[in-house]
Design an enzyme around this catalytic site. Sequence first.
Site, PDB file in Angstrom:
ATOM      1  N   GLU A  34       0.877  -1.181   0.000  1.00 43.71           N
ATOM      2  CA  GLU A  34       0.000   0.000   0.000  1.00 43.71           C
ATOM      3  C   GLU A  34       0.903   1.217   0.000  1.00 43.71           C
ATOM      4  O   GLU A  34       1.556   1.519   1.005  1.00 43.71           O
ATOM      5  CB  GLU A  34      -0.920   0.009   1.231  1.00 43.71           C
ATOM      6  N   ARG A  87       1.231  10.370   0.242  1.00 45.38           N
ATOM      7  CA  ARG A  87       1.646  11.475   1.113  1.00 45.38           C
ATOM      8  C   ARG A  87       2.943  12.065   0.614  1.00 45.38           C
ATOM      9  O   ARG A  87       3.547  12.904   1.277  1.00 45.38           O
ATOM     10  CB  ARG A  87       1.930  10.963   2.528  1.00 45.38           C
ATOM     11  N   LYS A 130     -11.411  -0.150   6.735  1.00 41.42           N
ATOM     12  CA  LYS A 130     -10.177   0.005   7.506  1.00 41.42           C
ATOM     13  C   LYS A 130     -10.572   0.591   8.857  1.00 41.42           C
ATOM     14  O   LYS A 130     -11.228   1.641   8.882  1.00 41.42           O
ATOM     15  CB  LYS A 130      -9.255   0.955   6.741  1.00 41.42           C
TER      16      LYS A 130
HETATM   17  C1  3PG Z   1      -1.743   4.517   7.934  1.00 40.41           C
HETATM   18  O1  3PG Z   1      -1.527   5.426   7.184  1.00 40.41           O
HETATM   19  O2  3PG Z   1      -2.526   3.614   7.639  1.00 40.41           O
HETATM   20  C2  3PG Z   1      -1.073   4.562   9.249  1.00 40.41           C
HETATM   21  O3  3PG Z   1      -0.270   5.687   9.366  1.00 40.41           O
HETATM   22  C3  3PG Z   1      -0.254   3.369   9.551  1.00 40.41           C
HETATM   23  O4  3PG Z   1      -0.135   3.367  10.913  1.00 40.41           O
HETATM   24  P1  3PG Z   1       1.166   2.812  11.649  1.00 40.41           P
HETATM   25  O5  3PG Z   1       2.318   3.647  11.148  1.00 40.41           O
HETATM   26  O6  3PG Z   1       0.874   2.996  13.106  1.00 40.41           O
HETATM   27  O7  3PG Z   1       1.326   1.372  11.267  1.00 40.41           O
END
Ligand code: 3PG
Length: 214
Positions: free
Chosen positions: A42, A46, A129
């Site tokens: 994924e 960003r 999600k």
């Molecule tokens: C996302 O964008 O889905 C989250 O920032 C991922 O979260 P994590 O860095 O706590 O795994």
Amino acid sequence: MSNSVDAVIKAHRLLPVIEIQDVAQAEPLAAALMAGGLPVAEVTFRSKAAPEAVRLMRKTEGLCVGAGTIINVEQAELAISSGAQYLVSPGCFPKVIAYAKSKGIPIFPGIATPTDIGTALECGIDVVKFFPAEAYGGLNTLKSLSGPFPQVRFVPTGGISEKNLASYLAHPKVLACGGSWMVEKSLLNEGKWDEVRARVAAAVALVKSCTPAS
Ligand code: 3PG
């Protein structure tokens, strides 16, 4: 969900959340994911590098590449035209969902409340999600949310690591878990591809020891 994305996510139960700053990282990262036994990515939108990273990663045969952090239709359009095979959003945005559906691209919108789930269902979505999972009460909240919505399956993301992965995956309504712990930005920036492969392989091994989702 389209059959191929559905099958790969159901089989592997992990969505590595990736932030790529430099397109040069795309191909070694794709190779490290495949070598670790995880043909899923994924790529979060960003960073400026994200669309080109998706395009480059799609060259790796068998790797299912999605786009994350999709918060508006313009980003969804760019992600899909770059080759993204599925989309992930941090929230539940009906226009983005409608656009993805019009293109036949699976989308996992973010939810954190019963109302969010209701909106997702109204948009024809039943795999969501749960984000940010740990900050919103973790597994206890997920259990409470799944009570009134037995038709919904969850992809908890946010604060998940090898420490709590197995407990989430043990819940029958958890389809898969997302997270950045396997592909931390610092590892990508330092080119530590062996470490990425090892973390991915460890997560894949942990998933294999868990009961499959319903
Ligand atoms: C996302 O964008 O889905 C989250 O920032 C991922 O979260 P994590 O860095 O706590 O795994």
